[in-house]
Design a protein around this motif. Structure first.
Motif, PDB file in Angstrom:
ATOM      1  N   UNK A   1       1.581 -13.918   1.282  1.00 55.67           N
ATOM      2  CA  UNK A   1       0.811 -13.117   0.342  1.00 55.67           C
ATOM      3  C   UNK A   1       0.043 -12.009   1.045  1.00 55.67           C
ATOM      4  N   UNK A   2      -0.301 -12.199   2.322  1.00 54.15           N
ATOM      5  CA  UNK A   2      -0.924 -11.117   3.084  1.00 54.15           C
ATOM      6  C   UNK A   2       0.002  -9.909   3.138  1.00 54.15           C
ATOM      7  N   UNK A   3       1.290 -10.170   3.364  1.00 60.61           N
ATOM      8  CA  UNK A   3       2.275  -9.082   3.398  1.00 60.61           C
ATOM      9  C   UNK A   3       2.436  -8.451   2.017  1.00 60.61           C
ATOM     10  N   UNK A   4       2.573  -9.294   1.004  1.00 63.32           N
ATOM     11  CA  UNK A   4       2.761  -8.769  -0.362  1.00 63.32           C
ATOM     12  C   UNK A   4       1.569  -7.925  -0.774  1.00 63.32           C
ATOM     13  N   UNK A   5       0.366  -8.411  -0.510  1.00 60.28           N
ATOM     14  CA  UNK A   5      -0.831  -7.668  -0.895  1.00 60.28           C
ATOM     15  C   UNK A   5      -0.891  -6.329  -0.178  1.00 60.28           C
ATOM     16  N   UNK A   6      -0.681  -6.337   1.125  1.00 61.41           N
ATOM     17  CA  UNK A   6      -0.779  -5.101   1.906  1.00 61.41           C
ATOM     18  C   UNK A   6       0.273  -4.084   1.475  1.00 61.41           C
TER      19      UNK A   6
ATOM     20  N   UNK B   1      -7.398  -1.064  19.107  1.00 63.66           N
ATOM     21  CA  UNK B   1      -7.437  -1.755  17.816  1.00 63.66           C
ATOM     22  C   UNK B   1      -8.186  -0.931  16.780  1.00 63.66           C
ATOM     23  N   UNK B   2      -9.321  -0.383  17.171  1.00 66.07           N
ATOM     24  CA  UNK B   2     -10.111   0.423  16.251  1.00 66.07           C
ATOM     25  C   UNK B   2      -9.456   1.780  16.004  1.00 66.07           C
ATOM     26  N   UNK B   3      -8.829   2.342  17.034  1.00 69.26           N
ATOM     27  CA  UNK B   3      -8.121   3.619  16.864  1.00 69.26           C
ATOM     28  C   UNK B   3      -6.997   3.480  15.846  1.00 69.26           C
ATOM     29  N   UNK B   4      -6.350   2.323  15.820  1.00 67.74           N
ATOM     30  CA  UNK B   4      -5.277   2.094  14.850  1.00 67.74           C
ATOM     31  C   UNK B   4      -5.823   2.139  13.424  1.00 67.74           C
TER      32      UNK B   4
ATOM     33  N   UNK C   1      -8.764  -1.861   7.395  1.00 66.63           N
ATOM     34  CA  UNK C   1      -9.016  -2.811   8.469  1.00 66.63           C
ATOM     35  C   UNK C   1      -7.690  -3.069   9.172  1.00 66.63           C
ATOM     36  N   UNK C   2      -7.614  -4.073  10.010  1.00 68.81           N
ATOM     37  CA  UNK C   2      -6.355  -4.406  10.668  1.00 68.81           C
ATOM     38  C   UNK C   2      -5.489  -5.238   9.733  1.00 68.81           C
TER      39      UNK C   2
ATOM     40  N   UNK D   1      -7.886  -3.213  -0.177  1.00 66.22           N
ATOM     41  CA  UNK D   1      -7.827  -3.092   1.282  1.00 66.22           C
ATOM     42  C   UNK D   1      -6.401  -2.838   1.745  1.00 66.22           C
ATOM     43  N   UNK D   2      -6.288  -2.085   2.832  1.00 61.59           N
ATOM     44  CA  UNK D   2      -4.999  -1.869   3.486  1.00 61.59           C
ATOM     45  C   UNK D   2      -5.162  -2.156   4.975  1.00 61.59           C
ATOM     46  N   UNK D   3      -4.044  -2.474   5.619  1.00 63.38           N
ATOM     47  CA  UNK D   3      -4.104  -2.853   7.016  1.00 63.38           C
ATOM     48  C   UNK D   3      -3.479  -1.828   7.942  1.00 63.38           C
ATOM     49  N   UNK D   4      -4.001  -1.774   9.157  1.00 54.29           N
ATOM     50  CA  UNK D   4      -3.461  -0.930  10.216  1.00 54.29           C
ATOM     51  C   UNK D   4      -2.678  -1.805  11.189  1.00 54.29           C
TER      52      UNK D   4
END
Length: 337
Positions: free
Chosen positions: A143-148, A174-177, A263-264, A284-287
């Motif tokens: 679900x982490x993948x589906x949500x993102x 990590x933060x630059x990403x 966020x990541x 939220x979206x992930x880097x």
């Protein structure tokens, strides 16, 4: 056909709940349960009742194997983390949990060697708990993948970038990403004439020369963002504070909706769940994250989900452990009778 119908109904409930509110972990549980039912029905479609048997077999066999494989991978990842990141509690976590996950299997081997009479009870309890934990793990990862993947990044009013620590006064990879992901979204919206406000969120740690928000803002300015297009939230030290303090800043600008949190990728689902619990109208979206770092980070998030729902998980594990014991006691009493 009954199992297939159950699966379709469960997936339908998932689709409805997903449309109403995507920020629920129970959505992931429903999605996986529905897919398992449909898959079991398809696998066993050639024989009457085989669908249920296939579903039970897959759950009871693959889930413990998944936990065993996870334990080995976590130990390997722990070694890599210690070599690359140094000796810190967060870096030892993956190795330690990998060892902990192996303990039940070691006990089972000992039971076989010693020919314990309670072997069957222990085996069943371990399999049931492992199956449950494996199910929750797969639900979390899936679900982490589906949500993102399904989070929209267009037409947002503000983009809040969460800090993750500095190297002195420098932005680490990590933060630059995270900042690069936010920049990509900001530039796309800027091209359509609707540039969202950027918020850098992060206070000053004890080992940092400046507040994270300041270093993050400088990074954004270096990459073409004007200073007046950035708000700096420099008080937060946790994700919860990131959300609360950023909400205060945005409220001062009249923004209380269409907020995007960056966020990541390993942290995206828990961030969204927390935002919902705080009543924040934000997705939220992930880097991207370095591959060697990802397993340990995902593990921490998974453990975090278990802890946040500790009452439910404790009850479930307790029931699964108690059930074989109760059956053994009842069976022994029936035999004596």
């Amino acid at each position: 056909m009954i199992l297939l119908a159950i699966g379709v109904v469960v997936l339908g409930v998932f689709a409805l709940r997903f449309r109403q509110e995507r920020r629920r972990f129970s959505n992931g549980v429903l999605l996986l349960l529905g897919l398992l039912c449909v898959g079991g029905a398809l696998v066993g479609s050639g024989a009457e009742g085989a669908g249920v048997e296939a579903l039970v077999l897959v759950t009871l066999v693959l889930s413990p194997l998944l936990v065993l494989a996870l334990a080995c991978l976590l130990m390997l990842n722990g070694v890599v983390m210690l070599r690359r990141e140094g000796l810190r509690l967060a870096n030892v976590l993956s190795f330690g949990l990998g060892v902990a996950l192996l303990v039940p299997y070691v006990l089972l081997v000992a039971a076989v060697v010693a020919e314990w009479a309670v072997l069957g009870v222990v085996l069943l309890a371990v399999v049931l708990v492992a199956a449950y934990l494996g199910f929750v793990l797969v639900a979390f990862l899936g679900y982490s993948l589906v949500y993102d993947w399904t989070t929209r990044t267009d037409n947002v009013a503000a983009i809040v970038v969460h800090g993750s620590g500095l190297l002195g006064d420098r932005v680490p990879p990590l933060l630059a990403s995270r900042l690069d992901r936010a920049l990509g979204i900001w530039r796309t919206d800027h091209a359509y004439g609707l540039p969202p406000l950027l918020v850098t969120s992060g206070g000053k740690g004890s080992d940092e020369k400046i507040a994270e928000s300041r270093a993050m803002a400088a990074y954004l300015v270096e990459h073409g963002v004007r200073e007046d297009e950035i708000l700096q939230e420099d008080r937060s030290t946790t994700t919860r504070e990131n959300l609360l303090f950023s909400r205060e800043l945005l409220a001062g600008r009249g923004i209380d909706r269409r907020i995007l949190l960056v966020t990541s990728n390993f942290h995206v689902l828990r961030t969204a769940l927390l935002a919902r619990s705080l009543g924040l109208d934000a997705q939220a979206v992930g880097a991207p994250t370095a591959r060697y770092y990802l397993p340990s980070a995902l593990l921490r998030e998974y453990v975090g989900v278990l802890v946040e729902h500790k009452a439910v998980n404790a009850v479930m594990c307790g029931v699964l452990v108690a059930a074989p014991v109760a059956l053994a006691i009842l069976g022994q009493a029936s035999w004596q009778f």
